[in-house]
Each structure stands twice: as C-alpha cells, then as structure tokens.
Design a protein around this motif. Structure first.
Motif, PDB file in Angstrom:
ATOM      1  N   VAL A  10       0.857  -1.181   0.000  1.00 50.91           N
ATOM      2  CA  VAL A  10       0.000   0.000   0.000  1.00 50.91           C
ATOM      3  C   VAL A  10       0.895   1.233   0.000  1.00 50.91           C
ATOM      4  N   ILE A  11       0.304   2.382  -0.263  1.00 45.29           N
ATOM      5  CA  ILE A  11       1.094   3.604  -0.184  1.00 45.29           C
ATOM      6  C   ILE A  11       1.155   4.102   1.255  1.00 45.29           C
ATOM      7  N   GLY A  12       0.088   3.892   2.021  1.00 44.16           N
ATOM      8  CA  GLY A  12       0.183   4.223   3.448  1.00 44.16           C
ATOM      9  C   GLY A  12      -1.134   4.462   4.131  1.00 44.16           C
ATOM     10  N   SER A  13      -1.890   5.449   3.683  1.00 50.14           N
ATOM     11  CA  SER A  13      -3.056   5.875   4.461  1.00 50.14           C
ATOM     12  C   SER A  13      -4.289   5.024   4.190  1.00 50.14           C
ATOM     13  N   TRP A  14      -5.136   4.949   5.200  1.00 50.58           N
ATOM     14  CA  TRP A  14      -6.401   4.193   5.156  1.00 50.58           C
ATOM     15  C   TRP A  14      -7.476   5.093   5.743  1.00 50.58           C
ATOM     16  N   ASP A  62       0.327   0.845   8.846  1.00 50.56           N
ATOM     17  CA  ASP A  62      -0.611   1.071   9.950  1.00 50.56           C
ATOM     18  C   ASP A  62      -1.769   1.966   9.530  1.00 50.56           C
ATOM     19  N   GLY A  63      -1.835   2.292   8.240  1.00 56.75           N
ATOM     20  CA  GLY A  63      -2.927   3.109   7.736  1.00 56.75           C
ATOM     21  C   GLY A  63      -2.855   4.563   8.153  1.00 56.75           C
ATOM     22  N   GLU A  64      -1.727   4.957   8.766  1.00 56.34           N
ATOM     23  CA  GLU A  64      -1.534   6.341   9.207  1.00 56.34           C
ATOM     24  C   GLU A  64      -2.694   6.801  10.090  1.00 56.34           C
ATOM     25  N   GLN A  65      -3.185   5.877  10.921  1.00 63.51           N
ATOM     26  CA  GLN A  65      -4.370   6.153  11.732  1.00 63.51           C
ATOM     27  C   GLN A  65      -4.132   7.210  12.814  1.00 63.51           C
ATOM     28  N   ARG A  66      -2.883   7.441  13.164  1.00 62.06           N
ATOM     29  CA  ARG A  66      -2.590   8.436  14.207  1.00 62.06           C
ATOM     30  C   ARG A  66      -2.373   9.830  13.622  1.00 62.06           C
ATOM     31  N   ARG A  67      -2.464   9.951  12.308  1.00 64.92           N
ATOM     32  CA  ARG A  67      -2.128  11.207  11.635  1.00 64.92           C
ATOM     33  C   ARG A  67      -3.367  11.935  11.119  1.00 64.92           C
ATOM     34  N   ASP A  68      -3.341  13.247  11.254  1.00 64.72           N
ATOM     35  CA  ASP A  68      -4.385  14.074  10.662  1.00 64.72           C
ATOM     36  C   ASP A  68      -4.253  14.067   9.140  1.00 64.72           C
ATOM     37  N   ASN A  69      -3.020  14.128   8.665  1.00 64.58           N
ATOM     38  CA  ASN A  69      -2.735  13.908   7.241  1.00 64.58           C
ATOM     39  C   ASN A  69      -1.282  13.496   7.082  1.00 64.58           C
ATOM     40  N   ALA A 143       5.855  -8.130   6.380  1.00 63.11           N
ATOM     41  CA  ALA A 143       6.748  -6.981   6.227  1.00 63.11           C
ATOM     42  C   ALA A 143       5.927  -5.708   6.402  1.00 63.11           C
ATOM     43  N   VAL A 144       6.558  -4.670   6.942  1.00 63.96           N
ATOM     44  CA  VAL A 144       5.852  -3.420   7.237  1.00 63.96           C
ATOM     45  C   VAL A 144       6.482  -2.258   6.463  1.00 63.96           C
ATOM     46  N   LYS A 145       5.607  -1.423   5.908  1.00 68.01           N
ATOM     47  CA  LYS A 145       6.044  -0.179   5.276  1.00 68.01           C
ATOM     48  C   LYS A 145       5.644   0.989   6.170  1.00 68.01           C
ATOM     49  N   VAL A 146       6.587   1.922   6.362  1.00 67.97           N
ATOM     50  CA  VAL A 146       6.256   3.166   7.052  1.00 67.97           C
ATOM     51  C   VAL A 146       6.516   4.325   6.097  1.00 67.97           C
ATOM     52  N   ALA A 147       5.629   5.312   6.125  1.00 70.41           N
ATOM     53  CA  ALA A 147       5.747   6.459   5.217  1.00 70.41           C
ATOM     54  C   ALA A 147       6.120   7.712   6.000  1.00 70.41           C
ATOM     55  N   LEU A 148       7.026   8.479   5.409  1.00 72.47           N
ATOM     56  CA  LEU A 148       7.467   9.748   5.969  1.00 72.47           C
ATOM     57  C   LEU A 148       7.346  10.835   4.900  1.00 72.47           C
ATOM     58  N   PRO A 149       7.020  12.058   5.285  1.00 71.63           N
ATOM     59  CA  PRO A 149       7.098  13.130   4.294  1.00 71.63           C
ATOM     60  C   PRO A 149       8.543  13.329   3.866  1.00 71.63           C
ATOM     61  N   GLY A 150       8.753  13.530   2.573  1.00 69.53           N
ATOM     62  CA  GLY A 150      10.104  13.677   2.057  1.00 69.53           C
ATOM     63  C   GLY A 150      10.718  15.026   2.398  1.00 69.53           C
ATOM     64  N   PRO A 151      12.031  15.158   2.223  1.00 72.12           N
ATOM     65  CA  PRO A 151      12.716  16.394   2.620  1.00 72.12           C
ATOM     66  C   PRO A 151      12.298  17.612   1.805  1.00 72.12           C
ATOM     67  N   TYR A 152      11.993  17.410   0.525  1.00 77.34           N
ATOM     68  CA  TYR A 152      11.563  18.545  -0.288  1.00 77.34           C
ATOM     69  C   TYR A 152      10.162  18.993   0.114  1.00 77.34           C
ATOM     70  N   LEU A 153       9.275  18.030   0.313  1.00 80.07           N
ATOM     71  CA  LEU A 153       7.922  18.347   0.764  1.00 80.07           C
ATOM     72  C   LEU A 153       7.954  19.122   2.080  1.00 80.07           C
ATOM     73  N   PRO A 351      -1.593   0.578  -4.821  1.00 82.33           N
ATOM     74  CA  PRO A 351      -2.502   1.603  -5.323  1.00 82.33           C
ATOM     75  C   PRO A 351      -1.704   2.846  -5.748  1.00 82.33           C
ATOM     76  N   ASP A 352      -2.357   3.739  -6.474  1.00 78.17           N
ATOM     77  CA  ASP A 352      -1.692   4.974  -6.886  1.00 78.17           C
ATOM     78  C   ASP A 352      -1.273   5.808  -5.681  1.00 78.17           C
ATOM     79  N   CYS A 353      -2.146   5.923  -4.708  1.00 80.36           N
ATOM     80  CA  CYS A 353      -1.923   6.753  -3.523  1.00 80.36           C
ATOM     81  C   CYS A 353      -2.608   6.075  -2.342  1.00 80.36           C
ATOM     82  N   GLY A 354      -2.634   6.782  -1.218  1.00 77.81           N
ATOM     83  CA  GLY A 354      -3.345   6.262  -0.063  1.00 77.81           C
ATOM     84  C   GLY A 354      -4.851   6.391  -0.235  1.00 77.81           C
ATOM     85  N   PHE A 355      -5.593   5.656   0.591  1.00 82.17           N
ATOM     86  CA  PHE A 355      -7.057   5.715   0.533  1.00 82.17           C
ATOM     87  C   PHE A 355      -7.627   6.782   1.469  1.00 82.17           C
TER      88      PHE A 355
END
Length: 387
Positions: A10-14, A62-69, A143-153, A351-355
């Motif tokens: 997945v890309i990350g968010s659920w 983890d579906g980024e469930q703890r994140r506002d975005n 296996a687990v994927k974790v997503a972080l905002p990139g340095p340019y973003l 997927p293209d992006c998160g859900f």
C-alpha cells in the motif's frame, strides 16, 4: 524477509473511522489525553491491519491512523513547529484573492486541512514514525512499510516567510535541519528492522506541471519555489540524496512515492502530465524503489520507466479515488506492459496513492479499499502462476 514475486503493498493511508476522527478532535480540544487517544488509534490500526491481511497484502502499513494527514502530523513531533490551517496560511500569502480562488477551483476545503510551519529552530521532540512501526510489528508477521514526508515536501511546506525567516533566512537553511531530522529517524527505523521506508514527495509533479505557478497551488500554497523547474528538481534531488547517503543496503528498502495530488475525487482538477520532466530526479535519486501513480491516464506514457535508472517500481495499479473496483485481468494485462521495461523482481504492485490522505476527507470507504486490495492480490497470484 523473503517476498514473493510481484509483492503487493500500500502507499500508506487508510480511511479513519468516526471514532478516530472524534478522538483527534477531542485530543486537539483537550478533552482527551494522549494516552486515551493512542488507545483508540491502536484499535484502529489493528482493524486496518486486519483488512490488509485478509486482502492478501504482502507489505502492510498502519494506515496512518494516528495522523491528521500525511504531513501535518510532524508538528507535534518536532520542536518549534506550529500547525496552520490552509485558511490561516492566507495571512502569509501575498496575493490572498488569487490563493482563495485556487482553493475553490481545486476543491480544497480550507478549514479541514493543516500545514506544519517552522517558527524556530527545529529538532526531534520524539520519533516521527518509529513508535508506529514498533506497535504494528508486534501484531503482524508481515513486512511493514512506514511512510514519511520527504525532505523537499517538508522544506517547501514548513518554510513560511512570516514565521520562519528569523530562525531560517531561506528555505535552504531550513532544509539543513530537516535532513538532520529525517536521517535520525531513518537510522532509528533501520536499527529497528523496518522492512520498507517510503518518503512521500508529491510536490515534485507540482513543480513541473504548474511551472512558475508552483507556489500558488494547493499542496504548498503559502510557499515559494524557484522560478526554474529544473533548478527546483535539482534542489529536491540533492535533499533526498543527503537523507539516504550511507543508508542503502543496510536491511531496509528505501523508496520515494510521487503522485499528482490526492486531495479530491474530481479527476479533472488534479495535476496531469507524464513523468518525463522528472527523469533527472528519478534516474539519479539514491533509493531502491520509485512508487509511482500509473492507474490513471493522467500519469502519461509507461515507457518513461525505461529511463529511471533500473530501480524497482512500485507500480500504481488501482485508483484509490474511484468506486469502481478494477478487474484482476485488467491489472494482469497492465503488469504485462511494464514487464517489457523491467525484470519481474523489480515490479511491486500498489494503489496509486493512499485511501485516506486527509483524515477528514478520505478518498474511499473501508469496503471499497478492501475490495481494491483484494483484487490486486488476486492479480499478483495470477501473475506468479504465469511465470
């Protein structure tokens, strides 16, 4: 960890449940403690994990469930970072009427989204995602994927002239400390055994597809960009390569995710254009994988992949913004096309992006997201049987 051919991820968010959204509001308003919020989020993460495991996904999140975005969550993890709503950013935008017009045109709900802004020297107050990884890993053998905002973003979003200039005269000055923060986080994740660390850099396409108006579009509405897109892409490349220097080959797969925006289901207002202008970045960025949007015609021609330096491709194969569930045969046929350009072992399916990029505005429902993941896993099984 050994992965099958054509691994699915997945890309990350659920999508967040009403309970999680309510808990986020209550925590912000001081009606709920951090511990109470985490207990609600823990259950949401486990439900998200269950959806993915039942769908047959090989690399889960983890579906980024703890994140506002996907970006604003860093504010509470960093020293001297202030959260601003998109509407509050208007105070720092020179041409307010044009910015408001863009928000309307692009279908952006100004009061429901937020942006972290540096108002002093930044540093890690606590890990950004390490604890999220450790919690999920206790509950799965996948296996687990974790997503972080990139340095340019982060650099583009967090440098707001009226707030940041005293501590950081330019966004390049801020970038030095952002690289330090991300390298510390990456070191911790590698040491903890994180299987996949993904950096999100959606604004790269904004730079090349909006040209000189790149500082007046939603994803980085308040912030400046260099007038020349090639110069800006070179800046972004340098930042990413500083983050990953010395990090590859140490057990964690490192990737960059690039899309064309994931804030609306209205396809016609999202960015469009092929990846060709980003070839200098994709070819020279020091990562293992590029996770790319390709389930929408807005992504352009597939043959651009041959110029990306032979990296793994996280192939965007289902569209998180539509209610129509793709057919497994359709996915298989699409993967057959990319096999002309890459060996099988370098093709991942996602997927293209998160859900659920934004907690208050998910792109889809749990059920449709589940069905899309399930058909993606079915297509991967069919592909494995064919080779």
């Amino acid at each position: 960890m050994t992965l099958p051919k054509f691994p699915t991820t997945v890309i990350g968010s659920w999508p967040r449940s009403k309970e999680v959204q309510r808990a986020m509001r209550d925590k912000r308003a001081g009606r709920m403690s951090e511990e109470q919020f985490q207990a609600v989020a823990d259950q949401a993460v486990l439900q998200c994990l269950k959806w993915q495991e039942e769908a047959g996904i090989d690399i889960v999140s983890d579906g980024e469930q703890r994140r506002d975005n996907y970006i604003s969550f860093v504010a509470e993890h960093l020293e001297n970072v202030r959260m601003l709503s998109v509407s509050e950013l208007l105070d720092y935008v020179e041409d307010k009427s044009s910015f408001e017009e863009i928000l309307g045109t692009l279908d952006v709900p100004a009061f429901s989204m937020s942006n972290p802004a540096a108002e002093g020297k930044i540093s890690r107050k606590k890990p950004l995602v390490l604890n999220d990884y450790l919690f999920l890993k206790k509950h799965t053998d996948k296996a687990v994927k974790v997503a972080l905002p990139g340095p340019y973003l982060l650099t583009r979003s967090m440098w707001v002239e009226g707030l940041s200039k005293e501590a950081y005269p330019t966004k390049e000055d801020l970038a030095v400390d952002i690289i330090k923060v991300l390298r510390e986080e990456l070191e911790d994740l590698i040491a903890a055994g994180a299987e996949f660390v993904q950096f999100d850099e959606p604004v790269l396409t904004e730079v090349v597809f909006t040209k000189k108006n790149a500082n007046r579009t939603f994803m980085c509405g308040a912030l400046t960009a260099k007038a020349d897109a090639e110069e800006e892409i070179a800046f972004a490349l340098g930042l990413m390569n500083q983050v990953t220097e010395g990090m590859l080959g140490r057990g964690s797969r490192i990737g960059v995710h690039v899309c064309r925006g994931n804030w609306s289901t209205q396809d016609e207002i999202l960015l469009r254009g092929p990846y060709y202008p980003l070839i200098p970045y994709f070819k020279n960025v020091n990562v293992d994988q590029l996770a790319l949007e390709y389930a929408t015609p807005r992504a352009g021609e597939l043959d651009a992949i041959r110029e990306f330096g032979g990296k793994e491709i996280g192939f965007g194969i289902v569209n998180p913004r539509t209610e129509t569930v793709e057919a497994a045969e359709q996915i298989v046929a699409r993967v057959q096309e990319i096999r002309k350009y890459l060996p099988d072992e370098k093709i991942f399916l996602n997927p293209d992006c998160g859900f659920g990029t934004f907690a208050q505005r998910p792109m889809n429902s749990d059920q449709i997201a589940f069905e899309k993941l399930k058909v993606m896993a079915e297509a991967a099984r069919k592909l494995r049987e064919m080779v």
